[in-house]
Design a protein around this motif. Structure first.
Motif, short mmCIF file in Angstrom:
data_model
loop_
_atom_site.label_atom_id
_atom_site.label_comp_id
_atom_site.label_asym_id
_atom_site.label_seq_id
_atom_site.Cartn_x
_atom_site.Cartn_y
_atom_site.Cartn_z
N ALA A 131 0.88 -1.12 -0.06
CA ALA A 131 0.14 -0.02 -0.03
C ALA A 131 0.94 1.27 -0.02
CB ALA A 131 -0.97 -0.01 1.28
N LYS A 135 0.28 5.41 -1.38
CA LYS A 135 0.63 6.33 -0.62
C LYS A 135 1.60 7.24 -1.39
CE LYS A 135 2.10 7.66 3.96
NZ LYS A 135 2.71 7.39 5.36
N HIS A 138 -0.33 9.00 -4.13
CA HIS A 138 -1.10 10.20 -3.45
C HIS A 138 -0.02 11.29 -3.34
CE1 HIS A 138 -4.24 12.10 -1.36
NE2 HIS A 138 -3.51 12.09 -0.46
N TYR A 366 -10.29 -8.95 -0.76
CA TYR A 366 -9.87 -7.77 -1.87
C TYR A 366 -10.30 -8.80 -3.23
CZ TYR A 366 -6.99 -5.28 -4.94
OH TYR A 366 -6.58 -4.39 -6.05
N PRO A 415 -18.50 7.59 2.77
CA PRO A 415 -17.61 7.92 3.75
C PRO A 415 -17.71 9.34 4.30
CG PRO A 415 -16.71 6.93 1.37
CD PRO A 415 -18.15 7.10 1.60
N PRO A 452 -13.68 -0.78 -0.06
CA PRO A 452 -12.65 -0.02 0.20
C PRO A 452 -12.70 1.25 0.70
CG PRO A 452 -12.21 -1.38 -1.62
CD PRO A 452 -13.67 -1.47 -1.33
N GLN A 453 -13.51 2.14 -0.01
CA GLN A 453 -13.28 3.60 0.51
C GLN A 453 -14.09 3.96 1.64
OE1 GLN A 453 -15.14 5.75 -2.97
NE2 GLN A 453 -13.05 6.26 -3.82
N ARG A 455 -14.25 1.56 4.04
CA ARG A 455 -13.24 0.89 5.11
C ARG A 455 -12.16 2.14 5.47
NH1 ARG A 455 -10.76 -4.43 2.63
NH2 ARG A 455 -12.79 -4.87 2.49
N GLU A 456 -11.66 2.61 4.32
CA GLU A 456 -10.68 3.53 4.76
C GLU A 456 -11.04 4.90 5.48
OE1 GLU A 456 -8.64 2.95 0.24
OE2 GLU A 456 -9.71 4.75 0.81
N ALA A 457 -12.29 4.97 5.25
CA ALA A 457 -13.21 6.22 6.08
C ALA A 457 -13.31 5.72 7.54
CB ALA A 457 -14.41 6.67 5.53
N LEU A 459 -11.53 3.30 8.98
CA LEU A 459 -10.33 3.20 9.83
C LEU A 459 -9.48 4.65 10.04
CD1 LEU A 459 -8.77 0.35 7.67
CD2 LEU A 459 -9.32 0.42 10.31
N THR A 460 -9.71 5.62 9.28
CA THR A 460 -9.24 7.04 9.71
C THR A 460 -10.00 7.63 10.78
OG1 THR A 460 -8.79 7.40 7.14
CG2 THR A 460 -8.94 9.40 8.60
#
Length: 472
Positions: A131, A135, A138, A366, A415, A452-453, A455-457, A459-460
């Motif tokens: 990952a 990063k 990005h 995934y 998100p 995924p999106q 999930r990212e939100a 976790l953040t």
């Protein structure tokens, strides 16, 4: 709650006692029962040597090697050792970074800046790439082309099709972190050489152990700078070189290839800035500790540690093969055992293993890949591995008895809906309000069910929920 800035200073012995009390709640970093985050060789006296070496150079600043030539000598020695191990020659150069993520960001930055005429540079990676490449893309505003894999490995034909006129770098893994398998580096390097594109090998995770596994007879492909077409490679010394945290190496085949890695700026009234890595000020402590570790273990010592690791992998793999309810998900060809469910809830299983003292790393589903449990195996695991089979069998039985975890009912979410208030309520509902993270099956199941999106939100939001001073 600890007050980091008391009105009056606190005695040193009390401070140390408080720190030890805090550490008591952490997972065990030694003992061969933690399969993620730390790397334990189980070598007597090594920790103390590293601590003493760290103290020698802790106050040294890597910002200016002309002021502190000791650090320059140490860095050059570490780069030289990595180059010899990873197929380099007299032209090979490199830099010491703070970790694998920084090494990968710099590899992408170097490739991007080598092509200033390309307005929209792109990076091509297989879907199993770390990952940290996302990063890097990005942070550096580089387009990311993620290519599906074949049998868990990068597919040279699909990777070739993804390379376009704006591609500045292609990368692959040796081995991949999630599954511990090595991408077909020679084939990928050949196609990159044919297309005139830089090719980076991410060997951050296992690059220090792969050469020793090959010497022990493991059937692994060539993967390093000895392969024509490989232009750079990264390896973390705080993984299978067993150095303390904070040391990675980024190697380039030639100095010319490395040149765009540097950042220089003189158009201001202060000192002219020149940095080979992202940080400016850097403590010499981790570098000195890494040098002491390598010199203490030595080449033959690393061969012995690799043999212990290889033996532990075999014992753990056999335990998985012989336990009904789980199966091997990937071939255990390096230092990873990756297992999948054959009738039990994997996230419940991870909790049950943790309850028996085995701390693993659950991995979410995934695309077409199912959830798995990842075990990073180190030399210290060799002594504990024989007891794993019985505990795995008991954990599987307990997971069957508990049954699949139920995900709490949630409204349709986006998100943007993951507000601090929502996260605080969710954490409380999941039993995380008191900071007890010993039972994570329900949390992992929720994350696994989220796209995924989202999930990212989640976790953040959760990490942000944790990382704030207490209001008490």
């Amino acid at each position: 709650m600890i007050d980091a800035l008391p009105e009056n200073g606190v005695p040193g012995d009390r401070i140390l006692a408080e720190l030890h009390a805090l550490r008591a709640g952490d997972l065990p970093t030694h003992g061969g029962r933690l399969f993620a985050y730390v790397y334990d060789p189980a070598v007597d006296g090594l920790d103390e040597l590293a601590r003493q070496a760290y103290a020698v150079s802790a106050s040294v600043n890597g910002l200016d090697p002309t002021a502190f030539p000791s650090l320059l000598a140490m860095e050059n020695a570490l780069v030289g050792a990595a180059a010899r191990l990873l197929g380099g020659d007299r032209a090979t150069v490199g830099s010491v970074t703070s970790g694998g993520t920084e090494s990968l960001i710099l590899a992408v930055k170097t490739a991007r800046d080598a092509h200033p005429s390309i307005q929209h540079p792109r990076l091509v990676v297989p879907s199993t790439a770390h990952a940290a490449f996302a990063k890097a893309a990005h942070y550096l505003r580089v387009g990311l082309d993620v290519v599906p894999v074949k049998d868990l490995r990068a597919d040279p034909s699909a990777m070739a099709a993804a390379i376009g006129p704006d591609t500045v770098l292609v990368a692959a893994s040796a081995p991949s972190y999630a599954h511990g398998v090595v991408d077909p580096i020679p084939a990928l390097a050949a196609l990159c050489a044919e297309r005139g594109v830089r090719f980076h090998v991410d060997a951050c995770f296992g690059g220090w152990i792969l050469p020793y596994l090959r010497r022990l007879g493991a059937d692994l492909p060539s993967f390093d700078l000895s392969v024509p077409g490989v232009t750079s490679i990264s390896v973390d010394l705080h993984k299978y070189a067993y150095a303390p945290k904070g040391v990675s190496i980024l190697l380039h085949r030639t100095e010319e290839l490395r040149r765009p890695q540097y950042f220089a700026y003189a158009d201001w009234p202060g000192y002219p800035m020149i940095n080979p890595v992202i940080s400016s000020t850097r403590s010499g402590g981790p570098i000195a500790a890494a040098l002491a570790t390598l010199r203490s273990i030595g080449d033959n010592g690393y061969l012995d540690l690799a043999a212990s690791t290889r033996s532990a992998v075999q014992i753990l793999s056999d335990a998985v093969k012989n336990t009904s309810g789980v199966r091997l998900f990937a071939p255990p060809e390096t230092s990873v055992v990756c297992l999948a469910s054959d009738g039990v809830d994997l996230f419940v299983l991870a909790d049950e293993l943790a309850a028996r003292g085995w701390h693993t790393q659950p991995q979410m589903a995934y695309r077409s890949l199912e959830p798995t449990i990842h075990l990073t195996v180190t030399a210290a695991v060799r002594d504990t591995a024989p007891s794993f089979a019985a505990d795995l069998s008991a954990a599987v039985a307990a997971a069957r008895a508990r049954g699949p975890v139920e995900v709490p009912p949630l409204p349709p979410l986006t998100p943007e809906m993951i507000t601090p208030e929502f996260v605080a309520g969710l954490a409380e509902a999941l039993g995380l309000g008191a900071g007890d993270f010993s039972r994570m099956a329900q949390v992992n199941a929720l994350l696994n069910a989220a796209p995924p999106q989202l999930r990212e939100a989640l976790l953040t939001g959760f990490l942000s929920h944790l990382q704030r001073p207490s209001s008490e």
